[in-house]
Write an enzyme that holds these catalytic residues in place. Structure first.
Site, PDB file in Angstrom:
ATOM      1  N   ALA A   1     -35.664 -16.107  52.158  1.00  0.00           N
ATOM      2  CA  ALA A   1     -36.082 -17.027  51.453  1.00  0.00           C
ATOM      3  C   ALA A   1     -34.806 -18.037  51.085  1.00  0.00           C
ATOM      4  O   ALA A   1     -34.889 -19.088  50.878  1.00  0.00           O
ATOM      5  CB  ALA A   1     -36.849 -16.824  50.243  1.00  0.00           C
ATOM      6  N   ASP A   2     -33.856 -17.384  50.755  1.00  0.00           N
ATOM      7  CA  ASP A   2     -32.676 -18.157  50.353  1.00  0.00           C
ATOM      8  C   ASP A   2     -31.878 -18.947  51.542  1.00  0.00           C
ATOM      9  O   ASP A   2     -31.086 -19.803  50.914  1.00  0.00           O
ATOM     10  CB  ASP A   2     -31.514 -17.054  49.637  1.00  0.00           C
ATOM     11  CG  ASP A   2     -32.236 -16.478  48.275  1.00  0.00           C
ATOM     12  OD1 ASP A   2     -32.964 -17.141  47.500  1.00  0.00           O
ATOM     13  OD2 ASP A   2     -31.797 -15.506  48.000  1.00  0.00           O
TER      14      ASP A   2
ATOM     15  N   LYS B   1     -39.019 -13.427  49.245  1.00  0.00           N
ATOM     16  CA  LYS B   1     -38.893 -14.165  47.652  1.00  0.00           C
ATOM     17  C   LYS B   1     -37.553 -14.507  47.590  1.00  0.00           C
ATOM     18  O   LYS B   1     -36.480 -13.978  48.019  1.00  0.00           O
ATOM     19  CB  LYS B   1     -39.409 -13.231  46.686  1.00  0.00           C
ATOM     20  CG  LYS B   1     -40.959 -12.788  46.916  1.00  0.00           C
ATOM     21  CD  LYS B   1     -41.791 -13.856  46.987  1.00  0.00           C
ATOM     22  CE  LYS B   1     -43.476 -13.288  46.918  1.00  0.00           C
ATOM     23  NZ  LYS B   1     -44.260 -14.588  46.773  1.00  0.00           N
ATOM     24  N   HIS B   2     -37.268 -15.192  46.827  1.00  0.00           N
ATOM     25  CA  HIS B   2     -35.903 -15.798  46.306  1.00  0.00           C
ATOM     26  C   HIS B   2     -35.291 -14.559  45.514  1.00  0.00           C
ATOM     27  O   HIS B   2     -35.931 -14.063  44.666  1.00  0.00           O
ATOM     28  CB  HIS B   2     -35.908 -17.157  45.555  1.00  0.00           C
ATOM     29  CG  HIS B   2     -36.099 -18.321  46.368  1.00  0.00           C
ATOM     30  ND1 HIS B   2     -35.301 -18.746  47.310  1.00  0.00           N
ATOM     31  CD2 HIS B   2     -37.231 -19.096  46.344  1.00  0.00           C
ATOM     32  CE1 HIS B   2     -35.980 -19.857  47.974  1.00  0.00           C
ATOM     33  NE2 HIS B   2     -36.966 -19.912  47.283  1.00  0.00           N
ATOM     34  N   SER B   3     -33.911 -14.687  45.657  1.00  0.00           N
ATOM     35  CA  SER B   3     -33.226 -13.591  44.810  1.00  0.00           C
ATOM     36  C   SER B   3     -33.364 -13.909  43.223  1.00  0.00           C
ATOM     37  O   SER B   3     -33.514 -14.837  42.960  1.00  0.00           O
ATOM     38  CB  SER B   3     -31.638 -13.846  45.197  1.00  0.00           C
ATOM     39  OG  SER B   3     -31.303 -13.347  46.474  1.00  0.00           O
TER      40      SER B   3
END
Length: 699
Positions: free
Chosen positions: A225-226, A215-217
């Site tokens: 994901a980033d 998942k994004h930060s």
């Protein structure tokens, strides 16, 4: 802050725990009322929030999110006790007896490790990958043994019987076939890198097994994901550099280069708008304007126009004298001035301009951050500019929405982030320029490694090699300068490694990433359109990491297999127009040759060779697949009878005199044998490779 459905943790509840959930049983053993407060460690400089209030000897159960480290304490008699921070585990049941002399948690009921499914999946994939590599190595080591040669000649006899024998009973193929190098004019490591990015992007967008690192930060920091989208921007710059250099060498007019950039950027932006409206119907007043493809399109537009106007068609090796060691930078001085101007503008706007109601230079998430002092300042200047221009036409729920309880809209693909995105894409273009300027593979990889280490080092200094520290923290939402430098440096190092492994040493063919990387736009649009449809997604009865990971890997398998089968015929490139066979078109190829032919026409023999290539492609693949398309027509039989003898003579002449490469085979084919070879479609893939190499020699 507490999760929904708190009744899950009470005794007698029939609702099972799902992923990232744990229970905490709290008992008040003190003589007075106690207030329990907590906060996630991920929420930087946030005030504690009250979770529950307990009377003497009262107990309760809390449903806790285990995705982030938990901080908790309790207040008794106006004093704070037991200020602890713990990482809780999924599906565990913890106990906490509140007292002034004991603050330790204890485990009441353990559970399986939440990372066991992804570890098992990695072991299985690694095992099958290792076995496949071992089988290939064994074959390469034993293919020249007596047994394999006998088996090869036995198979060759069967093929020869199918194709017919020559008049003098000589074999169809004089010598054993050489190794066919796929895509001789294509840098495979670029496709492998791009394929890695698109496969990871699809896996993340499908859920990534609901693991936090997919998942994004929340705001600052880096997760898997980033990494994907910025790397894709970097690879876009690298691939555009390779493409632009080929066009400049062919003397394509600059106005035509600019027109191509404008057209592709426009198509990407329009396609992005279409995908933003996909799914549930939206009103025109709430349609999101920014997006992933829009971000790529604008970045490509700026880089493409600048490079199309200023890139030199040729380079003098000793043009810069004693500064020749950095000629790859000096040759692009105007472009670097433009890119540095973008960085300077981004920095000035971010840290000098003051947003009303916010601290100067604020780049935080707003909401609870810094104890609520900048509650309506999500994203600082970047968010303020987007909200002023786009209004409702932007992303409403950023990644920091739940953690920091923000109310302001913020779009991670906003306008200000395009400036640093241009810098990141240009770092990729610089990698391509290094590839063209320096001929030796050692020079290429060395300079890529130096650029990678330096940019990573500068980015690390800006953020003090920490998550939330430094002058410019690592932040994907803002595309901060430190973030772009670190991701660009990692991309340099990855491309250098892939270049050695795939293109130089040829130790890895790039699968399963190579073919998805050849046309990632189709995969990206396709996975967006079919994201919530079977067999890519379905409703799970048990919401666990293992169940989601299995579903996402199943969807990823179908995504990876599609381009692998789709590009089955593109493993060979046409030597005339440098197009993959699956995309090869007779008319387009003839027009390309016409443009390069001084006489402005193609001879009948060359025309027949085009037809032969096309026919071989159709025979190799499924004839019914192209049966109803007017473009896919086989040459008339009369044409074959008239020109096949001349084509055969041309092939023999070129293989004997016009080709210096001794690996090319010599075919002795009669007209009837060649007719049978083509019309019956009896050629194997290996024989097709051989014949194509002969027919497709440059005129």
């Amino acid at each position: 802050m507490l999760m929904k459905n708190q009744n899950k943790c009470f005794n007698g509840s029939n609702s099972p725990l799902i992923y990232d959930e744990a229970c905490l049983d709290i008992l008040n053993t003190l003589a007075g009322e106690v207030t329990v407060a907590g906060q996630y460690a991920e929420c930087v400089e946030c005030d504690y929030k009250t979770l529950c209030t307990l009377l003497p000897n009262e107990n309760t159960s809390l449903l806790i999110n285990t995705k982030y480290t938990m901080k908790m304490r309790f207040v008794y008699d106006n004093k704070i006790y037991c200020d602890w921070k713990e990482e809780l585990f999924e599906h565990y049941r913890y106990g906490w007896n509140l007292s002034t002399d004991n603050c330790e948690l204890f485990i009441k009921q353990p559970a399986d490790n939440e990372y066991l499914p992804i570890l098992s999946a990695f072991i299985i994939l690694f095992f099958f990958g290792t076995m496949w590599y071992m089988v290939k190595c064994i074959y390469k080591c034993t293919k020249n043994t007596t047994f394999m040669q006998r088996l090869h000649f036995s198979n060759g006899s069967v093929l020869q019987n199918d194709l017919g024998n020559t008049a003098d009973n000589t074999p169809l193929v004089v010598e054993s076939p050489p190794a066919v190098h796929k895509h001789p004019n294509r840098l495979k490591s670029i496709d492998v890198f791009r394929g890695l990015c698109i496969i990871l992007m699809i896996f993340v967008n499908y859920g990534g097994g609901q693991y936090w690192f997919f998942k994004h930060s929340v705001w600052n920091g880096l997760t898997v994901a980033d990494l994907i989208f910025p790397w894709f921007i970097w690879v876009m710059g690298l691939s555009y550099s390779i493409s632009l250099n080929k066009k400049l060498q062919r003397a394509v007019p600059r106005r035509q280069l600019v027109f191509v950039v404008l057209r592709r950027s426009f198509l990407l932006i329009i396609l992005g708008f279409i995908l933003n409206s996909h799914g549930e119907p939206v009103t025109l007043s709430s349609l999101r304007f920014p997006g992933v493809l829009q971000h790529i399109g604008i970045t490509y537009l700026l880089i493409g126009i600048v490079e199309s106007m200023f890139t030199k068609r040729s380079l003098n090796e000793y043009e810069f004298g004693k500064f020749n060691v950095v000629k790859d930078i000096l040759v692009a001085a105007p472009q670097w001035i433009f890119v540095l101007a973008c960085i300077f503008l981004h920095t000035i706007l971010t840290f000098v301009v003051k947003v009303p109601g916010c601290d100067r230079g604020y780049v935080g998430p707003g909401g609870l951050h810094e104890h609520g002092n900048n509650v309506n300042c999500t994203g600082g200047v970047a968010g303020y500019i987007d909200r002023a221009i786009f209004g409702e036409h932007m992303y409403h729920y950023p990644t920091c929405h739940e953690m920091y309880e923000t109310t302001q809209y913020f779009d991670p693909e906003g306008l200000l982030s395009i400036l640093t995105s241009v810098f990141l894409g240009y770092l990729g273009f610089q990698a391509g320029r290094i590839y063209h300027v320096y001929p030796s593979p050692i020079e290429k990889t060395t300079r890529w490694a130096v650029w990678g280490v330096l940019t990573c080092l500068i980015g690390g200094i800006l953020c003090k090699f920490s998550k939330n520290g430094g002058v410019i923290p690592l932040n994907k939402n803002l595309w901060s300068l430190s973030f772009v430098l670190v991701l660009g440096g990692l991309a340099f190092l990855i491309e250098a490694s892939l270049f050695i492994l795939v293109d130089v040493k040829r130790k890895w063919g790039g699968r399963p990433f190579f073919y998805p990387g050849m046309n990632p736009l189709i995969l990206y649009v396709g996975h967006e359109l079919f994201r919530n449809t079977f067999p890519f997604c379905w409703k799970l009865e048990m919401e666990t990491h293992g169940a989601y990971l299995g579903m996402n890997l199943w969807a990823e398998r179908h995504i990876v297999e599609f381009p692998d089968s789709f590009y089955n015929g593109s493993k060979i490139m046409c030597k005339f127009c440098d197009k993959p066979l699956i995309c090869w078109d007779k008319n387009a190829c003839r027009q390309y040759v016409n443009s390069r032919n001084k006489r402005g026409s193609v001879s009948p023999k060359d025309q027949c060779m085009f037809n032969l290539l096309f026919m071989l492609l159709v025979c190799l693949l499924n004839k019914e697949l192209f049966g109803h398309n007017s473009k896919w027509k086989l040459p008339p039989r009369k044409t074959l009878h008239n020109y096949l003898p001349f084509v055969r003579e041309e092939i023999e002449k070129r293989t004997k005199t016009g080709v210096k490469d001794t690996q090319f085979l010599e075919f002795k084919l009669s007209t009837n044998q060649l007719m049978m070879f083509i019309t019956d479609g009896a050629a194997t893939l290996q024989t097709f490779h051989q014949f194509f190499l002969i027919c497709a020699i440059h005129t």
